[in-house]
Structure formats: C-alpha cells, structure tokens
Design an enzyme around this catalytic site. Structure first.
Site, PDB file in Angstrom:
ATOM      1  N   ASP A  26      -9.874   3.366  -1.375  1.00 21.46           N
ATOM      2  CA  ASP A  26      -8.884   2.426  -1.895  1.00 21.46           C
ATOM      3  C   ASP A  26      -8.707   1.249  -0.936  1.00 21.46           C
ATOM      4  O   ASP A  26      -7.589   0.857  -0.600  1.00 21.46           O
ATOM      5  CB  ASP A  26      -7.545   3.124  -2.122  1.00 21.46           C
ATOM      6  CG  ASP A  26      -6.628   2.326  -3.056  1.00 21.46           C
ATOM      7  OD1 ASP A  26      -7.152   1.488  -3.823  1.00 21.46           O
ATOM      8  OD2 ASP A  26      -5.405   2.521  -3.008  1.00 21.46           O
ATOM      9  N   ASN A  31      -3.682  -2.567   1.879  1.00 22.75           N
ATOM     10  CA  ASN A  31      -3.882  -1.451   2.790  1.00 22.75           C
ATOM     11  C   ASN A  31      -4.436  -1.897   4.143  1.00 22.75           C
ATOM     12  O   ASN A  31      -4.928  -1.074   4.920  1.00 22.75           O
ATOM     13  CB  ASN A  31      -4.819  -0.417   2.170  1.00 22.75           C
ATOM     14  CG  ASN A  31      -4.141   0.337   1.039  1.00 22.75           C
ATOM     15  OD1 ASN A  31      -2.919   0.370   0.969  1.00 22.75           O
ATOM     16  ND2 ASN A  31      -4.926   0.930   0.155  1.00 22.75           N
ATOM     17  N   ASP A  43      -3.188   3.795   4.628  1.00 21.14           N
ATOM     18  CA  ASP A  43      -3.097   4.414   3.302  1.00 21.14           C
ATOM     19  C   ASP A  43      -4.365   5.176   2.947  1.00 21.14           C
ATOM     20  O   ASP A  43      -5.034   4.884   1.962  1.00 21.14           O
ATOM     21  CB  ASP A  43      -2.785   3.353   2.228  1.00 21.14           C
ATOM     22  CG  ASP A  43      -1.343   2.896   2.296  1.00 21.14           C
ATOM     23  OD1 ASP A  43      -0.605   3.420   3.154  1.00 21.14           O
ATOM     24  OD2 ASP A  43      -0.958   2.017   1.514  1.00 21.14           O
TER      25      ASP A  43
END
Length: 404
Positions: A26, A31, A43
């Site tokens: 991700d 992030n 994250d």
C-alpha cells in the site's frame, strides 16, 4: 533533504523491507512521512510477510485502487514489482498532485490502470524516465529496485532547484481509501472491506505512527536506513544509526576531459544496448516489439556519436498468431548535446537496413536514413535509458567503459 534525496530514501526503505521478505502492498503519498531530514515509510498494516499467514481473507485484493499494480488487479499474487509500481505512481503524484490513474469510481480507476498510459508530467525532468520504467504494465519489464536506484541517485546528485511555490499547508493529503476488494472468485458474494486513512498534520502524524504488533516498519534517517520491528509497548519506531552511504561505484578509468560544454558528462563512454522496445503498426493493431540486445554506441567528449547495429539481436512480437521479427544492420555517426533532461541528435550520417519477417517470410527489406531529434533520457554510472515520444520506444543501455 532535497526532493531527489527523499525519492531515493523511499526506494531504499522498500529495498530494506523486500530484503527482509516483507511486501508493503500500500505504497502511496499518505504513507510517506516527511519531517525535516527524516523520511518514514509507514502503515505496514496490510503488509505481506514471506511464509507468514496472510493478514487478509483469502481471495481479497488489497491496496489503494489508483496505486494498485495491473497484475494485482488481474488476480496475480503480490510481489516486489507491485510495490515498485506503487512507488512509480507515488513519484508521479508528487509531481502532479494526483495519481495518473485516478478516475470517478473504483471500476473506472482499475480500467485506467490496466489500459491507460500516463502523460509525461510538465516538470518531470530527469525523474520521468524512472517513473515511466516503474510504470511498465508488464512486471517482467518493470524497473527493479536495483535498476532504479542508480538512476534516482543520479537525479538526487543534481543541484537542488528552488521550489516553484510555497506550500500552503503541511497536512498530508491522502489518495482514495485503501480497499480490500474481492477477486474474481469471490466477487459474487464475498465481502468488501475498506480501511480509511486518518489525515493529520505532518508533525503530528510523525509523532503518532501506529504500528500493528508483529509487523515490521522501515524508518529512513538522514545518513542511513534504520530497520525496527513493530513494538507493542510503543507507537514510534526506534532509530538505529547506520553508516553513511558509500560513494557510487566508478570505473577504473576516469572519464575523458570534457570538450563540449553542452553535453552531459555521464553520456561519455562506450555503451551496449540491453533492450529495445518499439511500437509498430501491423495488421491493424499497435504492437510492442522487444529485443535488440547488442547495439554498440560510442559517445565522445566532443559530442560525436558512433552507433553500430551489426551485432544487434532481433526484435520480436506476436500479432494475431503470426510471429514478426525485425532486424537492424548498419552503422551511423552523428552529434549529440543535452539540455533539461533531453538528448538532442543531429548531423547524422550513414544508414541502417531494416528487415522484417512474418512467420519466417520476408515482408520488408529497406534502407533507413535517420534524422535528428530529441528524446528524454536518464543516465547513471551503469545505465542509460532514452524514451521515444508518445511512448513509442524505450532504449536501455549498459555501460561498457567510461572511455569511448
């Protein structure tokens, strides 16, 4: 820390995670935390760990839609190449403010990821060739972390540019929600989970990074990389000092003295082509031909260029079941100069022959007279990449010597 150094820091964070067998899954701007000279990739809540039980249900597709790699949308397993795709989208978003694939809804976004090619950003400069290499839809042709690093390091070594505008806020703006969408096998009745991103100012967020217990996180500090495991007793990863980054490798022979002030010193030397990718139109479709290893190119300090195709490998493509093969032969000379991340060629002499076969039968055999032009390029101590306009070609070279 300059923008170039920050890009390199994020790549190094991913490389450190991948070496430990961890996929982030991700990577996106929300992030990545910037706090002075400190860069943190955070994250890792949906990270995949080699040989570990998955954190999500079987058949779920996890990630932010506009940052998800095409092979993941097509149901293939997560790999390091998927993280590098997301890094490419992130670098593009850092230049333009948004993912090149963001559309009105998730399905339209997925369609764009699978079929759309991003427009070169107005201020892409020398980082655009790296972004484009990371956004290759075929993971087998996508830049690896080891290939991308020297290219980003070359960009980071450039003098920093003055900011074009003063930031109006230090709040991180997140892309669309991270979704866990069902794959084809579960689409009929499987649940779809959504994980939302909380927006906080940079300074506040950098103090309150939550780490899932047992999930590792990569922390980047100015001067090195620190790796810390998730801790149940605290929400801020510990910093571990590391030695300063070594100088980039250099050839035993120094580069010749520069005699053309309009030529990037990095280009001077002897190069061997590793791949050519070019889009040609046959049988009513545009198809990408790949191959061409073996072209030799010598670039002299005064800008003179000698290119030899006589040992070039063939370029191949399969079109409507037929196998097409292109072969170049011949030599050319010319001159090059560079400006603003582009290489300009002129005064081309000589010619090439192009032979094309279809299922072994010759369908074209002609002489090609090249003309001058300009192309974006990126050069490092080991690699040279140039890109054709409108995404029609990509040429990649490896350095043989710093002297032509």
């Amino acid at each position: 820390m300059t923008q170039g150094q920050a890009r390199l820091a994020v790549l190094d964070a991913l490389r450190a995670a991948h070496r430990e067998g961890i996929l982030h899954r991700d990577v996106k701007p929300a992030n990545i935390l910037l706090d002075g000279d400190r860069v943190v990739l955070t994250d890792f809540g949906i990270a995949a760990i080699d040989d570990a039980t998955a954190l999500t249900a079987t058949g779920q597709l996890v990630g932010s839609p506009s940052y998800l790699a095409p092979e993941r949308i097509n149901g293939k397993p997560a790999t390091t190449a998927g993280d590098l795709w997301a890094l490419g989208v992130t670098l593009y978003a850092a230049l333009t403010g948004t993912s090149p694939f963001q559309r009105e809804d998730t399905q339209a976004t997925f369609a764009a990821v699978l079929t759309s090619r991003p427009t070169p950003p107005a201020y892409g400069g020398k980082v655009w060739p790296v972004i484009k290499g990371l956004l290759e839809k075929d993971p087998a042709r996508r830049l690896t972390a080891d290939q991308a690093r020297p290219l980003l390091a070359a960009v980071a070594a450039l003098p920093p540019q003055k900011p074009r505008r003063k930031p109006t806020s230090d709040t991180v703006v997140a892309p669309s929600d991270t979704v866990a969408a069902p794959t084809e096998a579960q689409r009929a009745d499987g649940p779809t989970a959504t994980a939302h991103t909380v927006l906080l100012p940079l300074r506040a967020r950098s103090r309150t990074v939550g780490i899932a217990a047992g999930v590792a996180v990569v922390v980047l500090l100015a001067g090195g990389i620190a790796w810390a495991a998730g801790r149940s007793g605290g929400d801020t990863p510990a910093a571990v000092p590391s030695p300063s980054r070594p100088a980039p490798p250099s050839s035993s022979k120094p580069a010749p003295k520069k005699t053309n002030p309009l030529l990037d010193d990095c280009l001077v030397g002897r190069w061997r082509q590793t791949t050519i990718e070019v889009v040609n139109h046959f049988e009513g479709v545009d198809s990408r031909f790949i191959g061409g290893r073996g072209v030799l190119m010598r670039i002299f300090p005064d800008g003179r260029v000698l290119t030899d195709w006589n040992k070039s490998g063939p370029l191949t493509a399969t079109i409507k079941g037929a196998r097409y093969v292109e072969t170049f032969r011949g030599t050319e000379t010319g001159r090059v100069r560079t400006r603003n991340g582009r290489i300009y060629s002129s005064e081309i002499r000589g010619s090439r022959t192009l032979t094309i076969t279809r299922n072994g039968r010759t369908v074209m055999d002609k002489r090609i007279e090249s003309v001058g032009g300009d192309l974006p390029y990126l050069c490092s101590d080991t690699t040279l990449i140039s890109y054709g306009n409108r995404d029609v070609s990509t040429d990649t070279y490896e350095r043989i010597s710093r002297t032509p």
